[in-house]
Motif scaffolding. Structure first.
Motif, PDB file in Angstrom:
ATOM      1  N   LYS A   1       0.987  -1.083  -0.307  1.00 48.21           N
ATOM      2  CA  LYS A   1       0.085   0.257   0.223  1.00 48.21           C
ATOM      3  C   LYS A   1       1.183   1.251   0.329  1.00 48.21           C
ATOM      4  N   LYS A   2       0.331   2.293  -0.864  1.00 47.27           N
ATOM      5  CA  LYS A   2       1.034   3.729  -0.474  1.00 47.27           C
ATOM      6  C   LYS A   2       0.702   4.441   0.502  1.00 47.27           C
ATOM      7  N   LYS A   3       1.824   5.239   1.368  1.00 47.44           N
ATOM      8  CA  LYS A   3       1.247   6.285   2.202  1.00 47.44           C
ATOM      9  C   LYS A   3       2.908   7.419   2.239  1.00 47.44           C
ATOM     10  N   MET A   4       1.904   8.248   1.972  1.00 51.20           N
ATOM     11  CA  MET A   4       3.224   9.621   1.738  1.00 51.20           C
ATOM     12  C   MET A   4       3.891   9.528   0.454  1.00 51.20           C
ATOM     13  N   GLY A   5       3.826   8.391  -0.269  1.00 50.86           N
ATOM     14  CA  GLY A   5       4.825   8.275  -1.300  1.00 50.86           C
ATOM     15  C   GLY A   5       5.184   6.833  -1.742  1.00 50.86           C
ATOM     16  N   LEU A   6       5.166   6.794  -0.052  1.00 52.01           N
ATOM     17  CA  LEU A   6       6.432   5.701   0.385  1.00 52.01           C
ATOM     18  C   LEU A   6       5.206   4.165   0.188  1.00 52.01           C
ATOM     19  N   ASP A   7       5.864   3.094   0.033  1.00 58.41           N
ATOM     20  CA  ASP A   7       5.756   1.537  -0.057  1.00 58.41           C
ATOM     21  C   ASP A   7       5.118   1.205   1.518  1.00 58.41           C
ATOM     22  N   TYR A   8       4.449   0.045   1.438  1.00 57.61           N
ATOM     23  CA  TYR A   8       4.528  -0.355   2.869  1.00 57.61           C
ATOM     24  C   TYR A   8       3.822  -1.661   3.047  1.00 57.61           C
ATOM     25  N   LEU A   9       3.532  -2.674   3.999  1.00 52.97           N
ATOM     26  CA  LEU A   9       3.137  -3.616   4.243  1.00 52.97           C
ATOM     27  C   LEU A   9       2.640  -3.939   5.259  1.00 52.97           C
ATOM     28  N   SER A  10       0.499  -3.974   5.350  1.00 56.85           N
ATOM     29  CA  SER A  10       0.742  -3.627   6.781  1.00 56.85           C
ATOM     30  C   SER A  10       1.000  -5.255   7.619  1.00 56.85           C
TER      31      SER A  10
ATOM     32  N   MET B   1       7.371   6.987  15.997  1.00 54.07           N
ATOM     33  CA  MET B   1       6.532   8.132  14.819  1.00 54.07           C
ATOM     34  C   MET B   1       5.691   9.023  15.189  1.00 54.07           C
ATOM     35  N   ASP B   2       5.094  10.255  14.355  1.00 54.85           N
ATOM     36  CA  ASP B   2       4.316  11.025  14.533  1.00 54.85           C
ATOM     37  C   ASP B   2       4.141   9.693  12.792  1.00 54.85           C
ATOM     38  N   ASN B   3       2.558  11.070  11.944  1.00 53.51           N
ATOM     39  CA  ASN B   3       1.568  10.796  10.719  1.00 53.51           C
ATOM     40  C   ASN B   3       3.052  10.895  10.068  1.00 53.51           C
ATOM     41  N   LYS B   4       4.510  12.312  10.225  1.00 54.48           N
ATOM     42  CA  LYS B   4       4.908  12.521   8.949  1.00 54.48           C
ATOM     43  C   LYS B   4       6.581  11.862   9.369  1.00 54.48           C
ATOM     44  N   ASN B   5       6.435  10.345  10.054  1.00 57.39           N
ATOM     45  CA  ASN B   5       7.989  10.098  10.215  1.00 57.39           C
ATOM     46  C   ASN B   5       8.946  10.489  11.083  1.00 57.39           C
TER      47      ASN B   5
ATOM     48  N   THR C   1      17.809   4.450   3.329  1.00 53.27           N
ATOM     49  CA  THR C   1      16.540   3.895   4.213  1.00 53.27           C
ATOM     50  C   THR C   1      17.278   3.696   5.120  1.00 53.27           C
ATOM     51  N   PHE C   2      16.353   3.925   6.205  1.00 51.56           N
ATOM     52  CA  PHE C   2      16.568   4.238   7.770  1.00 51.56           C
ATOM     53  C   PHE C   2      14.990   3.302   8.515  1.00 51.56           C
ATOM     54  N   ASN C   3      15.472   2.849   9.254  1.00 51.29           N
ATOM     55  CA  ASN C   3      14.307   1.360   9.932  1.00 51.29           C
ATOM     56  C   ASN C   3      13.026   1.724   8.907  1.00 51.29           C
ATOM     57  N   GLY C   4      13.120   1.073   7.879  1.00 52.41           N
ATOM     58  CA  GLY C   4      12.061  -0.020   7.117  1.00 52.41           C
ATOM     59  C   GLY C   4      11.656   1.905   6.285  1.00 52.41           C
ATOM     60  N   THR C   5      12.198   2.758   6.095  1.00 46.45           N
ATOM     61  CA  THR C   5      11.164   4.061   5.840  1.00 46.45           C
ATOM     62  C   THR C   5      12.507   4.866   4.783  1.00 46.45           C
ATOM     63  N   LYS C   6      12.661   5.038   3.758  1.00 47.91           N
ATOM     64  CA  LYS C   6      12.827   6.336   2.729  1.00 47.91           C
ATOM     65  C   LYS C   6      13.132   7.178   2.730  1.00 47.91           C
TER      66      LYS C   6
END
Length: 232
Positions: A27-36, A104-108, A188-193
């Motif tokens: 899925k996409k969130k803030m332009g990034l791919d993530y797996l629920s 983290m908040d909604n902006k990582n 890529t830090f903590n699984g986030t670009k």
């Protein structure tokens, strides 16, 4: 079942999970791919029904006028002056894989302990579960900035596309990059670009995960981080 067969099965956990193509579940969130977390856990349980997960408990410390004091209780998160982090371990076919993640908040961005709530902590634990599963092999390539399963990833690395070759090169020692270029350098830090500017911010704030990650950098990433650190 022989001892040899048992060992071979245990060694196959990473190989089994890394071959699962998770692209269709992203899925996409803030332009990034993530797996629920629910999808990731369901995929693992479908292959390893006995798989287990556990959230690490820490000694609780809370801020007081006299400083940080222990309460004698155990909680499933670690509160620090710089933020809060959680740790999750998965046990799959007798093998353990762990990961930690800051709340983290909604902006990582790392959440200050004064702004913490149990909802944010719970979400961090769910995200951390997915990271632990990635360490075990499930969707690890996604967290490395790629969305291909292991076999396809190796092929992609050996055969770069024209579009990839046409992209501007990233800052290197020979280019004498500007501060802005260094700050925007992708990592890529903590699984986030994210970028080196954000990583350095977490590093300067004393976030343990950022400090540990920065110390592990090598090659151009280490050069970029060290150069940016020297400018601040």
């Amino acid at each position: 079942m022989t001892e040899k067969t048992t060992k071979e099965e245990k060694k196959s956990v990473y190989e089994t999970l890394s071959k699962i193509d998770v692209k269709q579940y992203l899925k996409k969130k803030m332009g990034l791919d993530y797996l629920s977390w629910a999808t990731a856990w369901g995929l693992v349980k479908s292959h390893y029904p006995d798989a287990q997960k556990k959230i690490t408990e820490f000694d609780e410390y809370i801020p007081t006028k006299e400083g940080w004091k222990g309460t004698g209780r155990k909680v499933d998160y670690r509160l620090t002056p710089f933020g809060c982090e959680v740790e999750v371990t998965v046990i799959i076919d007798g093998q353990e894989s762990s990961s930690n993640l800051y709340v983290m908040d909604n902006k990582n961005h790392a959440v200050n302990y004064k702004s913490l709530n149990m909802g944010a902590i719970n979400k961090a634990q769910q995200r951390c579960l997915v990271k632990a599963l990635a360490n075990a092999g499930l969707g690890l390539d996604v967290y490395a900035g790629e969305d291909l399963p292991s076999d396809e990833t190796e092929t992609a690395k050996k055969t770069p596309t024209k579009s990839a070759a046409a992209q501007p090169t990233q800052p290197s020692k020979k280019q004498k990059p500007t501060k802005q270029e260094l700050m925007s350098y992708p990592v890529t830090f903590n699984g986030t670009k994210t970028n080196m500017g954000i990583l350095l911010k977490h590093y300067n704030n004393g976030l343990s995960a950022a400090v540990k990650f920065a110390d592990s950098l090598q090659g151009d990433e280490k050069f970029v981080f060290d150069s940016l650190k020297a400018m601040n």
